[in-house]
Scaffold this motif. Structure first.
Motif: not given
Length: 661
Positions: A292-298
């Motif tokens: 949830w901290k990673k931009s790739s997830t979003w």
């Protein structure tokens, strides 16, 4: 017959993916998904400009196929890969012939049946194929006036694929291949799912056999319905989820998004059967390694939403314009209105009961289970045919005898196999965590399905994605039970034979030889319509009329065909109006008239949302109506006189027509 270009497009795409990755089965899935996305995009773009016709569609497919051919010519020839592939196929067939031979025979026989069989499934004749002919006539996908809201409101992907085949092939000859290719696809996909769950090649072939021998899957493989097609997209979604769990590659998110979007676009149940797996993927993306901290997830979440919704955007928008809801009236009264625990237990038990019916002396088996179901509902304090949980008008619950209908057949042997294996697995001390989550998600799909949709007697085909997932699970659990597997394969091979050779809609063998057996198993009245239907001869020796009308026993199909033949004798015929019921088989009329340039439109529309789509200047030469008791009817201030009538259908001719009849 230029629809062969579609199959060439698939072959070239498979080659390009395989040349790049060396994974043949995965290349088939990727090619099917890319091809399906093209089907949607080409149809939607041409529809915007109302040029959804042969020249423009052929141009787009020629451009796409030419580009693929150019890429193939420029890609380095890797003959060693193709040689390795052919050797691997031969080696696998030799090593696992116990599985491969029955799978191959089932595939070949269903392909043969799909190619030779005329369309005679009721849903196909009332809306699957009917809507395609209206699109071809209108040269766009816009909603049109009709009394059958399914023709405009229901999900559209399978019909889009059929649309391309009919426009380019100028006939409905190859339309059954959409479901047959989905059959090939689910067999392939399930082997890859098992591979990702840790199954060895033998387990993968076992899973392929279990899938290929599911009765309802075999029956659906030769029809123009959409249950097997949505199941294919559900399974590709599951596969790319498992792929993502293994390597976290972003490309898996892209193809998961395509699978989700195409499943949604094919059938409303696509939402349901992929939801638990979407939750699994979402939790992994968010919480594994603090995702949830990673931009790739979003970015991954945004990709899933944009691509899946994007594929459905045209379908959503057209429904919104008419029904003010993106799904239109696609629920069709099938949504559950009682969400209590008691209603859920009732629904689960009744849906499971669809798979336990068999033929037995005196119907003793079915009567026993029917009494058990009635006792259960009495204890629950709910009517077994509660209108809040049951689809249809005054439906009567029953456990049907074993049958080979594309609408009602159950998966008797597979159901009890899955039940037994699941119970054994629950009591195992050692469990694989990923397999356990997969099993839980698969079970959740069925529970969610029962929690959201009403029970219906023809609901067994809707369970197909659940059975596919559970066949993968079953193969994993029993993989080392060699003796049991041999008995199982032999039993299922014989068990699937009636569904291959005695498909109720299109039997390869004659049913007449079974009549004596049926009469021994149960009391048969002299006027029993079911027994009469089972007197049909082989499709190999039947005419189009005989297959379409079930040898004259389908009164409406017979009379619609007769009326169409009457109309075609009119040399000045330019337009025909339809004043019929919403569930009538208008495709029989459309199939003959629309390709000849004769305009066919509904004139007796009563749905408030759709009546405004009628053309005020439409003045048909004839009106086909089920108001056969009237001698004349009025439409748009024009008088029409009855000139032809049968038991259910009548033809009315406009009074100022210049007919030469």
């Amino acid at each position: 017959m230029l629809n062969y270009i579609l199959f060439l497009n698939i072959v070239l795409t498979v080659y390009l993916f395989y040349n790049q990755s060396g994974r043949f089965r995965e290349s088939i899935l990727l090619a099917f998904l890319v091809f399906s996305v093209q089907i949607v995009l080409f149809a939607e773009v041409l529809s915007i400009f109302s040029v959804l016709n042969f020249p423009y569609l052929l141009t787009l497919w020629l451009m796409s196929t030419s580009l693929l051919a150019y890429q193939v010519s420029k890609s380095p020839a890797k003959t060693e890969k193709l040689q390795r592939l052919s050797k691997a196929i031969i080696s696998d067939f030799s090593t696992y012939k116990f599985f491969c031979i029955p799978i191959s025979l089932i595939l070949l026989l269903t392909l043969f049946l799909a190619l030779i069989s005329p369309i005679n499934n009721k849903d196909s004749l009332t809306y699957h194929l009917s809507r395609v002919m209206y699109w071809i006539q209108n040269e766009d996908l816009r909603h049109f006036a009709t009394n059958n809201f399914r023709q405009v409101s229901y999900n559209i992907f399978s019909e889009l694929a059929i649309l391309h085949l009919i426009i380019l092939g100028k006939s409905d000859f190859a339309t059954n291949l959409v479901q047959w290719l989905s059959f090939l696809g689910v067999i392939t996909c399930c082997t890859l799912v098992i591979e990702r769950l840790g199954g060895k090649p033998k387990t993968q072939w076992l899973g392929a056999f279990l899938v290929a021998s599911i009765p309802m899957v075999v029956l659906q493989a030769t029809s123009t319905q959409n249950d097997l097609t949505v199941a294919f997209f559900v399974m590709t979604g599951v596969y790319f989820l498992l792929n993502y769990l293994q390597d976290k590659a972003f490309v898996n998110i892209v193809f998961f998004s395509f699978s989700l979007g195409l499943a949604e676009l094919t059938k409303g149940t696509g939402y349901i059967f992929l939801f638990p797996f979407c939750v699994w993927l979402g939790l992994v993306m968010l919480f594994q390694a603090s995702g949830w901290k990673k931009s790739s997830t979003w970015l991954g979440f945004a990709t899933i939403i944009l691509l899946s919704v994007g594929l459905n955007l045209g379908y959503y928008w057209r429904n919104w314009l008419i029904f003010h809801h993106p799904l239109g009236e696609s629920s069709g009264g099938m949504s559950l209105d009682n969400h209590s625990l008691v209603a859920l237990i009732s629904n689960i038990s009744r849906h499971l009961s669809l798979h336990i019916g068999i033929q037995s002396p005196g119907n003793i088996w079915n009567d026993f289970w029917t009494s058990q179901m009635l006792n259960l509902h009495q204890k629950l304090g709910i009517d077994i045919s509660d209108p809040l949980t049951t689809f249809g008008i005054n439906p009567s619950f029953k456990i049907s005898r074993l049958n080979t209908s594309e609408d009602y057949a159950g998966n008797f042997l597979h159901f009890f196999l899955i039940l037994a294996v699941s119970l054994v697995y629950l009591f195992q001390s050692k469990k694989q965590s990923r397999l356990s989550i997969f099993w839980f998600c698969s079970i959740s799909t069925f529970v969610l399905f029962c929690a959201l949709l009403r029970f219906q007697l023809f609901g067994s085909r809707l369970h197909t994605p659940f059975f596919l997932c559970m066949c993968c699970f079953t193969a994993m659990v029993i993989a080392d039970k060699t003796r049991f597997i041999k008995i199982l394969v032999i039993s299922l091979s014989f068990g699937v034979l009636p569904f291959v050779f005695l498909n109720f809609q299109k039997p390869l063998l004659s049913f007449k030889a079974l009549t004596a057996l049926v009469q021994k198993l149960r009391k048969v009245e002299s006027n029993d319509m079911t027994l009469a239907l089972y007197q049909k001869k082989s499709i190999l020796f039947s005419t189009y009329r005989e297959v379409l009308t079930h040898e004259g026993l389908d009164t409406q199909a017979t009379e619609f065909l007769n009326a169409t033949e009457y109309l075609l004798k009119e040399p000045a015929l330019q337009s025909v109006g339809l004043d019929i019921a919403g569930d009538d088989k208008d495709y029989i009329i459309l199939r003959e008239l629309v390709p000849k340039g004769i305009e066919v439109r509904w004139v007796g529309v009563f749905d408030p949302a759709l009546v405004k789509l009628t053309k005020p200047d439409f003045k048909p030469n004839y009106i086909v109506s089920n108001k056969h008791h009237q001698n004349a009817i009025i439409y748009h201030q024009h008088s029409y006189k009855k000139v032809y009538a049968e038991q259910e259908v009548a033809l009315y001719q406009i009074q100022n027509s210049t007919s030469t009849k």
